[in-house]
Motif scaffolding. Structure first.
Motif, PDB file in Angstrom:
ATOM      1  N   ALA A   1      10.355  -3.037   7.430  1.00 35.68           N
ATOM      2  CA  ALA A   1       9.563  -2.438   6.036  1.00 35.68           C
ATOM      3  C   ALA A   1       9.266  -3.087   4.659  1.00 35.68           C
ATOM      4  O   ALA A   1       8.391  -2.968   4.159  1.00 35.68           O
ATOM      5  N   VAL A   2      10.218  -4.452   5.284  1.00 37.87           N
ATOM      6  CA  VAL A   2       9.717  -5.607   3.767  1.00 37.87           C
ATOM      7  C   VAL A   2       8.903  -6.347   4.289  1.00 37.87           C
ATOM      8  O   VAL A   2       8.726  -7.131   3.364  1.00 37.87           O
ATOM      9  N   GLY A   3       8.519  -6.446   5.963  1.00 42.81           N
ATOM     10  CA  GLY A   3       7.429  -6.523   6.251  1.00 42.81           C
ATOM     11  C   GLY A   3       8.214  -8.259   6.274  1.00 42.81           C
ATOM     12  O   GLY A   3       7.629  -9.737   6.817  1.00 42.81           O
TER      13      GLY A   3
ATOM     14  N   THR B   1       1.030  -1.680   0.050  1.00 47.07           N
ATOM     15  CA  THR B   1       0.035   0.155   0.236  1.00 47.07           C
ATOM     16  C   THR B   1       0.770   1.331  -0.053  1.00 47.07           C
ATOM     17  O   THR B   1       2.309   1.330   0.257  1.00 47.07           O
ATOM     18  N   ARG B   2       0.392   2.089  -0.337  1.00 49.16           N
ATOM     19  CA  ARG B   2       0.445   3.708   0.065  1.00 49.16           C
ATOM     20  C   ARG B   2       1.949   3.566   1.025  1.00 49.16           C
ATOM     21  O   ARG B   2       3.050   4.349   1.201  1.00 49.16           O
TER      22      ARG B   2
ATOM     23  N   TYR C   1       8.760   2.233   3.631  1.00 48.42           N
ATOM     24  CA  TYR C   1      10.442   2.023   3.043  1.00 48.42           C
ATOM     25  C   TYR C   1      10.735   2.831   2.388  1.00 48.42           C
ATOM     26  O   TYR C   1      12.012   2.633   2.649  1.00 48.42           O
ATOM     27  N   ALA C   2      10.441   3.462   2.129  1.00 46.34           N
ATOM     28  CA  ALA C   2      11.467   5.519   1.520  1.00 46.34           C
ATOM     29  C   ALA C   2      12.427   5.532   3.025  1.00 46.34           C
ATOM     30  O   ALA C   2      13.282   5.153   2.581  1.00 46.34           O
ATOM     31  N   GLY C   3      11.713   5.470   4.174  1.00 50.48           N
ATOM     32  CA  GLY C   3      12.470   5.842   5.307  1.00 50.48           C
ATOM     33  C   GLY C   3      13.213   4.939   6.452  1.00 50.48           C
ATOM     34  O   GLY C   3      14.277   5.036   5.764  1.00 50.48           O
ATOM     35  N   ALA C   4      13.087   3.626   5.287  1.00 54.18           N
ATOM     36  CA  ALA C   4      13.967   2.486   6.189  1.00 54.18           C
ATOM     37  C   ALA C   4      15.085   2.655   5.243  1.00 54.18           C
ATOM     38  O   ALA C   4      16.495   2.283   5.007  1.00 54.18           O
ATOM     39  N   SER C   5      15.011   2.625   3.708  1.00 57.76           N
ATOM     40  CA  SER C   5      16.110   2.271   2.542  1.00 57.76           C
ATOM     41  C   SER C   5      16.840   3.694   2.092  1.00 57.76           C
ATOM     42  O   SER C   5      17.424   3.676   1.537  1.00 57.76           O
TER      43      SER C   5
ATOM     44  N   HIS D   1       7.196   7.672  -5.234  1.00 61.86           N
ATOM     45  CA  HIS D   1       7.147   6.088  -4.648  1.00 61.86           C
ATOM     46  C   HIS D   1       6.400   6.980  -3.496  1.00 61.86           C
ATOM     47  O   HIS D   1       5.341   6.489  -2.800  1.00 61.86           O
ATOM     48  N   TRP D   2       5.794   8.155  -3.703  1.00 62.75           N
ATOM     49  CA  TRP D   2       5.038   8.488  -2.366  1.00 62.75           C
ATOM     50  C   TRP D   2       3.734  10.009  -3.399  1.00 62.75           C
ATOM     51  O   TRP D   2       3.078   9.755  -2.512  1.00 62.75           O
TER      52      TRP D   2
END
Lengths: 142, 150
Positions: free
Chosen positions: B31-33, A24-25, A31-35, A42-43
């Motif tokens: 984040a990737v579950g 989902t969004r 994921y943006a934050g973690a990566s 992407h948002w």
């Protein structure tokens, strides 16, 4: 680095348990934050459309991270992955609703190699389209 | 405009060390579950022979891509970053990345091609730990789409 799957137990064509991964969004923001990849495609729907995309799309690297889970869940030990490569063929389009998109991943053993290694070929689909091409992993089995 | 072929083979200086933290690995796995315990529980990681929690296979991309930024943003190369998309990605691991690693990346331009107006640059990132041991190599294909399609 020991996989829980024995080399002797697989053959060419052995299928790994397939999995589906929802996105989902909110997933993309996390994921943006973690990566550290904050590319607005992407948002930010407005930005995505301005650069010619149909809507917000998932990070290719997010899709790549999800696809290998089919392999690492099978292995138990992700440290048994020796090689992993993909081609980003089509974007995963993520609508702004509660369901988002679904990435469906299947995989099978494509070749038996030396040193207890095997090549696994992956297929990742979203909305009926292949989102990864040439998606392959080499893994070392137990 | 076609990119300068003389950049093929160019190697950029190694990046300052990136220290891999347990909580950063946890954040990425969440984040990737991915709930595999080897990403969050040192004991689970040790059961597989790892000295600490390990990172998911694609975690290292955040580090290598940042390093590839040296190439992407090299004004002499002249790649139009606003038109760059990710074409291919590949990793070859000597061992998994783990918490406590201090990783440096050395980026090299492997190939430059022009195809239907698109500029295609292949960057190889060699990742080494503090002791100089090779950990992983990342190959990233960057495609700068032709201006008329942008």
């Amino acid at each position: 680095m020991t996989a829980k799957v024995a080399y002797e137990s697989v053959e060419v064509g052995t299928e790994l348990p397939a999995q589906s991964f929802p996105v989902t969004r909110a997933t993309l923001v996390q994921y943006a934050g973690a990566s550290g990849d904050f590319n607005p495609i992407h948002w930010n729907e407005k930005f995505a459309r301005e650069v010619g995309l149909p809507d917000v799309i998932a990070h290719g690297m997010f899709t790549m991270a999800e696809a290998i889970r089919v392999v690492t869940d099978w292995l138990g030990d992700p440290g048994a992955v020796v090689e992993y490569g993909v081609r980003f063929t089509k974007p995963v389009i993520v609508p702004n609703d509660d369901d988002g998109a679904l990435i469906e991943v299947s995989a099978k053993v494509a070749a038996l190699l030396d040193d207890k290694q095997v090549r696994v070929d992956l297929t990742a689909m979203s909305e009926g389209k292949k989102v990864l091409g040439m998606s392959r992993a080499v893994v070392r089995l137990g | 405009m076609a990119l300068d072929q003389s950049f093929v083979g160019r190697t950029y200086p190694p990046t300052p060390p990136y220290e891999v933290g347990r909580e950063k690995i946890r954040e990425f796995a969440e984040a990737v579950g991915d709930t595999n315990p080897v990403y969050v529980d040192p004991e689970a990681a040790k059961a597989f022979g790892h000295s600490d929690v390990i990172a998911p296979p694609t975690f290292v991309f955040s580090i290598t891509f940042k390093a590839a930024g040296q190439v992407v943003r090299d004004p002499q190369l002249g790649l139009d970053y606003s038109r760059v998309v990710h074409g291919d990605q590949k990793f070859a691991y000597a061992r998994p990345v783990r918490a406590g690693d201090r990783l440096t990346v050395t980026s090299t331009i492997e190939a430059i091609k022009s195809l239907a107006g698109n500029d295609i640059v292949d960057v190889r990132g060699e990742v080494h730990d503090e002791s100089g041991e090779h950990v992983v190599t990342a190959w990233t294909k960057l495609v700068a789409r032709a201006a008329e399609e942008a």
